[in-house]
Design a protein around this motif. Structure first.
Motif, PDB file in Angstrom:
ATOM      1  N   GLU A 100      48.704  87.008  54.406  1.00 36.43           N
ATOM      2  CA  GLU A 100      49.588  86.012  55.020  1.00 36.43           C
ATOM      3  C   GLU A 100      48.772  84.850  55.595  1.00 36.43           C
ATOM      4  O   GLU A 100      49.173  83.692  55.484  1.00 36.43           O
ATOM      5  CB  GLU A 100      50.436  86.667  56.112  1.00 36.43           C
ATOM      6  CG  GLU A 100      51.532  87.573  55.552  1.00 36.43           C
ATOM      7  CD  GLU A 100      52.248  88.362  56.637  1.00 36.43           C
ATOM      8  OE1 GLU A 100      51.780  88.343  57.816  1.00 36.43           O
ATOM      9  OE2 GLU A 100      53.268  89.021  56.324  1.00 36.43           O
ATOM     10  N   ALA A 101      47.630  85.182  56.190  1.00 33.32           N
ATOM     11  CA  ALA A 101      46.768  84.131  56.754  1.00 33.32           C
ATOM     12  C   ALA A 101      46.180  83.251  55.646  1.00 33.32           C
ATOM     13  O   ALA A 101      46.092  82.028  55.800  1.00 33.32           O
ATOM     14  CB  ALA A 101      45.651  84.766  57.585  1.00 33.32           C
ATOM     15  N   ILE A 102      45.795  83.858  54.531  1.00 28.44           N
ATOM     16  CA  ILE A 102      45.280  83.090  53.396  1.00 28.44           C
ATOM     17  C   ILE A 102      46.363  82.156  52.849  1.00 28.44           C
ATOM     18  O   ILE A 102      46.116  80.987  52.550  1.00 28.44           O
ATOM     19  CB  ILE A 102      44.741  84.031  52.296  1.00 28.44           C
ATOM     20  CG1 ILE A 102      43.417  84.658  52.748  1.00 28.44           C
ATOM     21  CG2 ILE A 102      44.543  83.288  50.969  1.00 28.44           C
ATOM     22  CD1 ILE A 102      42.898  85.737  51.832  1.00 28.44           C
ATOM     23  N   ASP A 103      47.586  82.690  52.751  1.00 30.25           N
ATOM     24  CA  ASP A 103      48.699  81.883  52.235  1.00 30.25           C
ATOM     25  C   ASP A 103      49.018  80.690  53.132  1.00 30.25           C
ATOM     26  O   ASP A 103      49.557  79.684  52.650  1.00 30.25           O
ATOM     27  CB  ASP A 103      49.955  82.751  52.080  1.00 30.25           C
ATOM     28  CG  ASP A 103      49.830  83.763  50.946  1.00 30.25           C
ATOM     29  OD1 ASP A 103      48.942  83.577  50.084  1.00 30.25           O
ATOM     30  OD2 ASP A 103      50.601  84.743  50.931  1.00 30.25           O
ATOM     31  N   SER A 104      48.688  80.821  54.398  1.00 27.67           N
ATOM     32  CA  SER A 104      49.042  79.748  55.340  1.00 27.67           C
ATOM     33  C   SER A 104      47.906  78.738  55.565  1.00 27.67           C
ATOM     34  O   SER A 104      48.055  77.807  56.348  1.00 27.67           O
ATOM     35  CB  SER A 104      49.453  80.352  56.693  1.00 27.67           C
ATOM     36  OG  SER A 104      48.349  80.980  57.321  1.00 27.67           O
ATOM     37  N   LEU A 105      46.785  78.927  54.883  1.00 30.40           N
ATOM     38  CA  LEU A 105      45.677  77.982  55.042  1.00 30.40           C
ATOM     39  C   LEU A 105      46.107  76.588  54.565  1.00 30.40           C
ATOM     40  O   LEU A 105      46.733  76.458  53.506  1.00 30.40           O
ATOM     41  CB  LEU A 105      44.458  78.440  54.238  1.00 30.40           C
ATOM     42  CG  LEU A 105      43.676  79.636  54.788  1.00 30.40           C
ATOM     43  CD1 LEU A 105      42.653  80.116  53.762  1.00 30.40           C
ATOM     44  CD2 LEU A 105      42.994  79.294  56.103  1.00 30.40           C
ATOM     45  N   PRO A 106      45.767  75.541  55.315  1.00 32.44           N
ATOM     46  CA  PRO A 106      46.171  74.188  54.915  1.00 32.44           C
ATOM     47  C   PRO A 106      45.264  73.608  53.829  1.00 32.44           C
ATOM     48  O   PRO A 106      44.069  73.910  53.778  1.00 32.44           O
ATOM     49  CB  PRO A 106      46.018  73.394  56.218  1.00 32.44           C
ATOM     50  CG  PRO A 106      44.921  74.106  56.958  1.00 32.44           C
ATOM     51  CD  PRO A 106      45.063  75.562  56.611  1.00 32.44           C
ATOM     52  N   TYR A 107      45.851  72.792  52.992  1.00 32.45           N
ATOM     53  CA  TYR A 107      45.090  72.067  51.965  1.00 32.45           C
ATOM     54  C   TYR A 107      45.532  70.606  52.006  1.00 32.45           C
ATOM     55  O   TYR A 107      46.174  70.096  51.087  1.00 32.45           O
ATOM     56  CB  TYR A 107      45.338  72.671  50.581  1.00 32.45           C
ATOM     57  CG  TYR A 107      44.772  74.068  50.450  1.00 32.45           C
ATOM     58  CD1 TYR A 107      43.455  74.273  50.066  1.00 32.45           C
ATOM     59  CD2 TYR A 107      45.557  75.182  50.757  1.00 32.45           C
ATOM     60  CE1 TYR A 107      42.920  75.554  49.973  1.00 32.45           C
ATOM     61  CE2 TYR A 107      45.031  76.466  50.665  1.00 32.45           C
ATOM     62  CZ  TYR A 107      43.714  76.649  50.278  1.00 32.45           C
ATOM     63  OH  TYR A 107      43.193  77.905  50.199  1.00 32.45           O
ATOM     64  N   ASP A 108      45.194  69.959  53.114  1.00 30.14           N
ATOM     65  CA  ASP A 108      45.692  68.603  53.336  1.00 30.14           C
ATOM     66  C   ASP A 108      44.591  67.545  53.277  1.00 30.14           C
ATOM     67  O   ASP A 108      44.838  66.374  53.544  1.00 30.14           O
ATOM     68  CB  ASP A 108      46.435  68.517  54.678  1.00 30.14           C
ATOM     69  CG  ASP A 108      45.637  69.131  55.820  1.00 30.14           C
ATOM     70  OD1 ASP A 108      44.454  69.461  55.619  1.00 30.14           O
ATOM     71  OD2 ASP A 108      46.212  69.298  56.919  1.00 30.14           O
ATOM     72  N   ARG A 109      43.384  67.937  52.931  1.00 31.75           N
ATOM     73  CA  ARG A 109      42.305  66.957  52.784  1.00 31.75           C
ATOM     74  C   ARG A 109      42.354  66.332  51.388  1.00 31.75           C
ATOM     75  O   ARG A 109      42.927  66.897  50.457  1.00 31.75           O
ATOM     76  CB  ARG A 109      40.939  67.604  53.032  1.00 31.75           C
ATOM     77  CG  ARG A 109      40.725  68.044  54.487  1.00 31.75           C
ATOM     78  CD  ARG A 109      39.339  68.665  54.660  1.00 31.75           C
ATOM     79  NE  ARG A 109      38.305  67.655  54.488  1.00 31.75           N
ATOM     80  CZ  ARG A 109      37.709  67.006  55.482  1.00 31.75           C
ATOM     81  NH1 ARG A 109      38.052  67.261  56.739  1.00 31.75           N
ATOM     82  NH2 ARG A 109      36.766  66.111  55.250  1.00 31.75           N
TER      83      ARG A 109
END
Length: 324
Positions: A13-22
């Motif tokens: 769940e934590a991996i799924d919630s990692l942001p990819y906004d860069r």
């Protein structure tokens, strides 16, 4: 106390919630892809289990645990490129889906993200934690270099091979449990003992992988068996086959190793038959048992109750596909 299944769910769940906004998004898309295609998550789960030996709030150290998983997947991304592998976990590898250059660049970015995530822990404990992680990353690179060099050698000894897999595989498992212990405020003695536990279970785990590549069920193993045989990979199995073979067996083995053109299934069957004749399967199983028992010996010495050790013990058994 959390079960390993509960911790695994938390990690995913934590991996799924990692942001990819860069930006640029094209740099981060392969990273998201690599982390999203699954995996056993052994390293973060081990770290959280070790932390949970002492404290009941493993979610507090989730980010360093994700750092370990990010680093592990970085190594796989570059390994696949070096090995020219086209599949990983049933999906295309990054260098095939994108390009070799993309695999290098996104992999380098993953490495930096791993350090950034490990850094997100108690500032007081950071020097200790970071020191363990940094040493592991250096040793893993050393192990990978040895593995590459072994491909060109026909005189690799069993001791050399064990040292290579200790560096390439075991030290990250060992560092995971040690980092978890440090973050939980464990004694230095316990942290070191848990490191030895992780080191031994890592050796058993890699040797089991060698064994399963020859004798595993492809449906369970997740890939075709015999890959190590067809690529002439210097494994515990092949090294000991050469060491223990009689003259006729060694000649037959050399014929298959030296063959430039061969039918894959024929080679796998022929080498496996030689392993059976020489007794390599039993030898490898004995070595796996040796390291597994040593791991349990170190776990026994950790100064927490048997009840609190139960989940880590059960997880080690599950890693080795044991009943207990």
């Amino acid at each position: 106390m959390y079960s390993s299944d509960e911790l695994l769910k938390m990690v995913n769940e934590a991996i799924d919630s990692l942001p990819y906004d860069r930006k640029p998004a094209s740099l981060y898309e392969p990273i998201h892809y690599v982390l999203s295609i699954g995996g056993k998550r052994v390293r973060p789960v081990l770290m959280l289990l070790a932390y949970n030996l002492y404290k009941d709030d493993p979610s507090r150290v989730m980010m360093p645990a994700l750092g370990l998983e990010t680093y592990h997947n970085f190594t796989l991304l570059h390994d696949d490129l070096m090995d020219r592998a086209d599949m990983r976990r049933g999906h295309q590898t990054v260098h095939c889906r994108w390009s070799p250059n993309q695999a290098i660049l996104s992999g380098d970015t993953m490495l930096l993200q791993a350090f950034e995530r490990v850094e997100q822990c108690d500032p007081v404990l950071l020097p200790q934690v970071f020191g363990v992680f940094l040493e592991a990353t250096l040793e893993i690179g050393e192990g990978q270099q040895l593995d590459v060099e072994f491909e060109k050698r026909n005189d690799v000894t069993e001791d050399e091979y064990i040292e290579m897999i200790r560096l390439k595989t075991s030290v990250l498992l060992a560092s995971a449990v040690k980092m978890g212990a440090i973050l939980a405020g464990a004694s230095l003695e316990d942290a070191e003992t848990l490191y030895k536990f992780g080191e031994m279970i890592g050796l058993a785990f890699q040797l089991q992988d060698d064994l399963l590549d020859v004798y595993g069920d492809p449906k369970v193993f997740g890939k075709n068996i015999g890959g190590d045989i067809t690529s002439n990979k210097k494994t515990y199995m092949l090294i000991n086959a050469f060491n223990l073979a009689n003259e006729k067996q060694r000649s037959e083995l050399s014929k298959w190793i030296d063959a430039q053109v061969f039918e894959r299934n024929e080679k796998v069957q022929a080498v496996t038959t030689l392993y059976d004749e020489i007794g390599i399967r039993q030898l490898c199983e004995q070595k796996i048992d040796f390291y597994y028992e040593k791991a349990l010996h170190y776990l026994e010495k950790v100064k927490v109750s048997e009840e609190r050790k139960s989940e880590l013990r059960a997880y080690a058994a599950a890693m080795m596909k044991r009943q207990s």
